[in-house]
Write a protein that holds these residues in place. Structure first.
Motif, PDB file in Angstrom:
ATOM      1  N   PHE A   7      -6.971   0.633   0.242  1.00  0.00           N
ATOM      2  CA  PHE A   7      -6.438  -0.717   0.386  1.00  0.00           C
ATOM      3  C   PHE A   7      -7.117  -1.432   1.551  1.00  0.00           C
ATOM      4  CE2 PHE A   7      -3.164   1.620  -1.869  1.00  0.00           C
ATOM      5  CZ  PHE A   7      -2.851   0.742  -2.898  1.00  0.00           C
ATOM      6  N   GLU A  59       0.894   3.842  -3.197  1.00  0.00           N
ATOM      7  CA  GLU A  59       0.125   4.936  -2.602  1.00  0.00           C
ATOM      8  C   GLU A  59      -0.365   5.938  -3.640  1.00  0.00           C
ATOM      9  OE1 GLU A  59       0.644   8.249   0.997  1.00  0.00           O
ATOM     10  OE2 GLU A  59       2.406   7.246   0.148  1.00  0.00           O
ATOM     11  N   SER A  72       0.828  -1.204   0.000  1.00  0.00           N
ATOM     12  CA  SER A  72       0.000   0.000   0.000  1.00  0.00           C
ATOM     13  C   SER A  72       0.858   1.249   0.000  1.00  0.00           C
ATOM     14  CB  SER A  72      -0.950  -0.001   1.204  1.00  0.00           C
ATOM     15  OG  SER A  72      -0.237  -0.088   2.422  1.00  0.00           O
TER      16      SER A  72
END
Length: 280
Positions: free
Chosen positions: A160, A154, A150
């Motif tokens: 997520f 990003e 994640s």
């Protein structure tokens, strides 16, 4: 500069590649189609074309597997033999997870992934590096790898969410697999009712048919792979759908207006609780 490998530059893979490149990743693209690679280079979707070789894999911080499910599994087996960086992340974006996670043993850096992007468009020309913003992105695997994934991804702007493979495949069998089967089957059924374009039905359909069957434009090859790798959950979902249709049929055959209206009302109330996707 972080380095990424994106294997499979279709609509979704190229969207991820372009997003990462625009966010200061050096992106190596892999795709069997020379025209796709050419477009990716000319339009700055990737930095270079590459392959799964020792030097390229050893340098990568994130490896995204975005081909069809059978090819994702092939790539996973290949990566087990190559020197993956200790803190790198390998993430797939296939639509089924149980089968894929069976092949994850020995890949400590692997996390199963599935961004919920509703698109029936294929190919690099249909990419959109912003398509993931605000969309759920399911992750299956270890929390520590999910956290790294994640962080690496990003810039996609996704939400997520960590879950088990069984939870993922049961959820997807209902909200993704079954709708696609229904769309394909409905199109097939209407063609059987009105074969050879009788009454020129193909030129007369309105919003109801078009809205309900839009996803029947999706790739048959892609969906054959998805459905066959989530077989158990898909069959359960289909059996439920068949039983439900039988209930509707019985109400109509019996002329039971009250039962039919109750079923339609219940379905309408449930549908009102479902949010509208930006991709709908």
């Amino acid at each position: 500069m972080k380095k990424a490998i994106v294997d499979g530059l279709g609509a979704m893979g190229s969207s991820i590649a372009e997003n990462l490149k625009s966010n200061r990743f050096f992106v190596t693209g892999i795709d069997p189609d020379p025209d796709t690679i050419e477009t990716a280079l000319i339009e700055n979707v990737i930095n270079v074309e590459g392959h799964f070789d020792e030097a390229t894999v050893a340098a990568a911080d994130v490896i995204v597997l975005s081909a069809h499910v059978p090819y994702i599994i092939e790539a996973m087996e290949l990566l087990k033999k190559l020197p993956v960086k200790e803190n790198a992340v390998i993430v797939d974006i296939g639509s089924t997870k149980t089968e894929i996670m069976k092949h994850a043993e020995g890949l400590d850096n692997f996390i199963g992934g599935h961004p919920m992007i509703g698109t029936d468009q294929e190919g690099i020309d249909n990419r959109n590096k912003d398509m993931f913003i605000g969309a759920p992105f399911f992750l299956v695997g270890k929390q520590i790898v999910a956290t790294r994934a994640s962080s690496m991804l990003e810039s996609l702007g996704s939400i997520f969410q960590l879950m088990s493979a069984e939870e993922h495949d049961r959820l997807i069998s209902g909200i993704s697999d079954l709708p696609h089967i229904v769309a394909f089957a409905m199109t097939d059924s209407v063609d059987q009712i009105l074969p050879n374009n009788q009454l020129t039905w193909q030129q007369r359909v309105a919003g109801g048919f078009k809205d309900t069957t839009r996803i029947a434009n999706s790739s048959p090859d892609l969906w054959t792979g998805i459905l066959m790798t989530n077989q158990e959950q898909v069959l359960t979902a289909m059996d439920t759908m068949i039983d439900t249709l039988k209930d509707y049929r019985a109400a109509i055959a019996d002329g039971d207006t009250k039962v039919l209206n109750n079923k339609l009302t219940n379905a309408q109330e449930i549908r009102e609780q479902v949010g509208e996707s930006k991709n709908d």
